[in-house]
Design a protein around this motif. Structure first.
Motif, short mmCIF file in Angstrom:
data_model
loop_
_atom_site.label_atom_id
_atom_site.label_comp_id
_atom_site.label_asym_id
_atom_site.label_seq_id
_atom_site.Cartn_x
_atom_site.Cartn_y
_atom_site.Cartn_z
N ARG A 54 0.83 -1.21 0.00
CA ARG A 54 0.00 0.00 0.00
C ARG A 54 0.87 1.26 0.00
NH1 ARG A 54 -4.55 -1.05 4.67
NH2 ARG A 54 -5.61 -2.81 3.67
N GLY A 57 3.98 0.30 -3.12
CA GLY A 57 3.66 -0.47 -4.32
C GLY A 57 4.52 -1.71 -4.46
N ARG A 58 5.41 -1.95 -3.47
CA ARG A 58 6.33 -3.08 -3.53
C ARG A 58 6.22 -3.90 -2.25
NH1 ARG A 58 12.13 -1.00 -5.07
NH2 ARG A 58 12.35 -2.29 -3.24
#
Length: 73
Positions: A54, A57-58
């Motif tokens: 969240r 993104g990773r």
């Protein structure tokens, strides 16, 4: 012609919502979030990866997340 479902599909999995207090390495303060865990797809151990995804993104950034408090059902 209308196609109707006869309810033969699998029921949706039971979901568990956790309230999480966590810290992010390199940032001051703590954050709060609600994380939904779906049995068969995710579990409590996945919460840091979910939070990292969240944020950045990773999911691999999970090492940046420190869970301070976890409250479940």
């Amino acid at each position: 012609m209308t196609v109707r479902s006869r309810g033969q599909g699998a029921p949706p999995p039971e979901r568990t919502v956790y309230r999480v207090v966590y810290a992010v390495r390199g940032e001051a303060g703590v954050r709060r979030a609600e994380v939904e865990v779906v049995p068969g797809y995710s579990q409590e151990d996945d919460i840091p990866r979910i939070l990292a995804a969240r944020l950045t993104g990773r999911p691999a950034d999970a090492a940046r997340i420190t869970v301070l408090e976890l409250r479940g059902p």
